[in-house]
Design a protein around this motif. Structure first.
Motif, PDB file in Angstrom:
ATOM      1  N   LEU A   5       0.841  -1.196   0.000  1.00 22.06           N
ATOM      2  CA  LEU A   5       0.000   0.000   0.000  1.00 22.06           C
ATOM      3  C   LEU A   5       0.875   1.246   0.000  1.00 22.06           C
ATOM      4  N   PRO A   6       0.459   2.294  -0.683  1.00 25.25           N
ATOM      5  CA  PRO A   6       1.238   3.543  -0.673  1.00 25.25           C
ATOM      6  C   PRO A   6       1.222   4.169   0.721  1.00 25.25           C
ATOM      7  N   PHE A   7       2.272   4.868   0.998  1.00 20.88           N
ATOM      8  CA  PHE A   7       2.364   5.565   2.282  1.00 20.88           C
ATOM      9  C   PHE A   7       2.549   7.064   2.036  1.00 20.88           C
ATOM     10  N   PRO A   8       1.799   7.890   2.714  1.00 22.30           N
ATOM     11  CA  PRO A   8       0.702   7.515   3.612  1.00 22.30           C
ATOM     12  C   PRO A   8      -0.547   7.141   2.816  1.00 22.30           C
ATOM     13  N   PRO A   9      -1.379   6.252   3.346  1.00 20.29           N
ATOM     14  CA  PRO A   9      -2.579   5.864   2.604  1.00 20.29           C
ATOM     15  C   PRO A   9      -3.582   7.007   2.566  1.00 20.29           C
ATOM     16  N   ARG A  10      -4.425   7.017   1.555  1.00 21.92           N
ATOM     17  CA  ARG A  10      -5.457   8.047   1.434  1.00 21.92           C
ATOM     18  C   ARG A  10      -6.627   7.711   2.351  1.00 21.92           C
ATOM     19  N   GLU A  15     -15.521  11.354   1.650  1.00 22.00           N
ATOM     20  CA  GLU A  15     -16.588  10.401   1.336  1.00 22.00           C
ATOM     21  C   GLU A  15     -17.349   9.976   2.592  1.00 22.00           C
ATOM     22  N   GLY A  16     -16.609   9.790   3.677  1.00 21.70           N
ATOM     23  CA  GLY A  16     -17.284   9.445   4.928  1.00 21.70           C
ATOM     24  C   GLY A  16     -18.199  10.545   5.409  1.00 21.70           C
ATOM     25  N   PHE A  17     -17.753  11.806   5.278  1.00 21.39           N
ATOM     26  CA  PHE A  17     -18.595  12.934   5.675  1.00 21.39           C
ATOM     27  C   PHE A  17     -19.855  12.988   4.820  1.00 21.39           C
ATOM     28  N   GLU A  18     -19.718  12.774   3.529  1.00 22.25           N
ATOM     29  CA  GLU A  18     -20.883  12.793   2.655  1.00 22.25           C
ATOM     30  C   GLU A  18     -21.815  11.626   2.957  1.00 22.25           C
ATOM     31  N   ALA A  19     -21.239  10.456   3.268  1.00 24.36           N
ATOM     32  CA  ALA A  19     -22.081   9.308   3.615  1.00 24.36           C
ATOM     33  C   ALA A  19     -22.841   9.558   4.913  1.00 24.36           C
ATOM     34  N   LEU A  20     -22.192  10.192   5.879  1.00 29.75           N
ATOM     35  CA  LEU A  20     -22.872  10.530   7.134  1.00 29.75           C
ATOM     36  C   LEU A  20     -24.018  11.494   6.891  1.00 29.75           C
TER      37      LEU A  20
END
Length: 413
Positions: A5-10, A15-20
């Protein structure tokens, strides 16, 4: 290496804020609709009163002031009058019952009041307000409670009615904007009564300037939005500040939240506000509440914490319960600091005027935004001058209330 996985991961925070937001809108959409309707009704009603005050509204306001002043001294008769008047107002709004009652009474008993505003028919809401005002004045007279205040309120109400008659009927054509002039005189009288003649004279001159540059309706729309947002912010901030003053854990939890609320750009608050409440005055009020609330919480906590512990212990020694100590000792002594927080809430609310105008809230913010977008310096300057006048008026008014606090009087003495 390509499988690592790339560091630092995205982190998908956006997206979480929009899903909430979507989850909240789906499951609590009715709650948001109700809150939005209440806020919109409050702003609209206050704006209409400030731009076009009616005799019935002035009478109801005078009766409400008297009831608030007399309820602690004589709660039973005052609450009886208030309950009866409220029931009549509701019955009039729902079934026009007030019109039925008034039409069966001798109309000449109330036509004099309607003639003052150039009307030939009796307004049932005005009649209900006059009866309630007279009943409260009678309660005060019978029990000899706060008679000077009752005389001032009833005299001020009668002066407002006579002033309306003078502006609308006695000098037709002389006053260009009679409703704006009447509201201006009422605000000037309020400033004079609360803060003294200096602020009264300033209010008379400054608000006349607002009328002269034809920004009165926009200024009153902005004032209504700021007052509603400030009231909501104070109603939320005071309990949180009290809890933070009583609990170190609550204080530590609230501190980073308040820091985030104060440092986050104000435009960010508009994203969820528009998502939940669409465009208009409501998202402007919501964003203003979030942006302006932190000083109210912080200064309420500070005001209670800085009270001398020996004073609180004296109240406890006399057997006062915690609620009585809070309402009878701590909040009165902390009133000057709390009012400083209210002052900051109002000032921050005014600073959100232009941003609120960008989402359809109207008022002076819309004028300033249009001046910027159209490169119209005159329009933007007039809107800005009106905002400054409102800011000075509200700042001096709240500062005068803070100076009257017991703690401030003691420090002055």
């Amino acid at each position: 290496m390509s499988q690592l996985l790339p560091f630092p991961p995205r982190l998908p925070l956006g997206e979480g804020f929009e899903a909430l937001n979507t989850w909240l809108k789906t499951h609590f959409g009715g709650v948001f609709d109700t809150v939005g309707a209440v806020i919109d009704w409050s702003v609209t009603t206050l704006r209409d009163f400030l731009t076009d005050p009616q005799a019935a509204q002035l009478t109801a306001l005078a009766a409400l002031v008297l009831a608030a002043a007399l309820v602690r001294a004589r709660p039973v008769p005052v609450l009886t009058v208030v309950g009866t008047a409220t029931a009549l107002y509701v019955a009039q709004a729902a079934f026009a019952l007030g019109n039925t009652l008034v039409n069966h009474a001798p109309p000449h008993l109330f036509l004099w009041a309607m003639h003052l505003f150039g009307q030939d028919s009796v307004d049932a809401n005005l009649v209900i307000g006059i009866v309630a005002l007279a009943a409260l004045a009678a309660v005060a007279a019978v029990h000899r409670v706060r008679l000077p205040l009752v005389g001032a309120v009833t005299g001020g109400w009668l002066a407002a009615i006579l002033c309306g008659w003078l502006l609308f009927d006695a000098v037709p054509g002389v006053i260009a904007q009679p409703t704006a002039t009447l509201t201006m005189l009422l605000l000037t009288a309020l400033a004079w009564a609360v803060a003294g003649w200096r602020l009264g004279v300033f209010s008379l001159v400054a608000l006349t300037v607002v009328i002269s540059i034809e920004q009165w309706d926009n200024a009153m729309a902005t004032l209504a939005l700021v007052l509603v947002a400030s009231l909501i912010a104070v109603l939320v901030a005071l309990p949180l500040g009290v809890l933070a003053a009583y609990s170190t854990v609550v204080s530590r939890v609230l501190k980073p939240v308040l820091d985030l609320m104060q440092t986050m750009p104000a435009f960010v608050y508009l994203i969820p506000a528009i998502f939940f409440f669409s465009l208009g005055a409501v998202p402007g009020v919501v964003a203003t509440v979030v942006f302006a609330m932190p000083p109210g919480v912080r200064l309420t906590e500070l005001g209670i914490r800085q009270i001398d512990r020996e004073i609180v212990e004296a109240g406890e020694a006399f057997g006062a319960p915690p609620l009585k100590i809070l309402t009878g000792i701590q909040l009165p002594l902390a009133l000057s600091t709390v009012m400083a927080g209210v002052n900051q809430v109002i000032m921050l609310g005014l600073s959100m005027v232009v941003i609120a105008g960008m989402v359809g809230a109207g008022g002076l913010g819309n004028q300033v935004y249009q001046g910027i977008s159209r490169n119209d310096g005159a329009l933007g300057f007039e809107g800005g001058i009106a905002v400054v006048i409102l800011a000075i008026f509200l700042d001096r008014l709240t500062a005068a209330v803070a100076r009257r606090a017991p703690q401030a009087r003691t420090a002055t003495a």
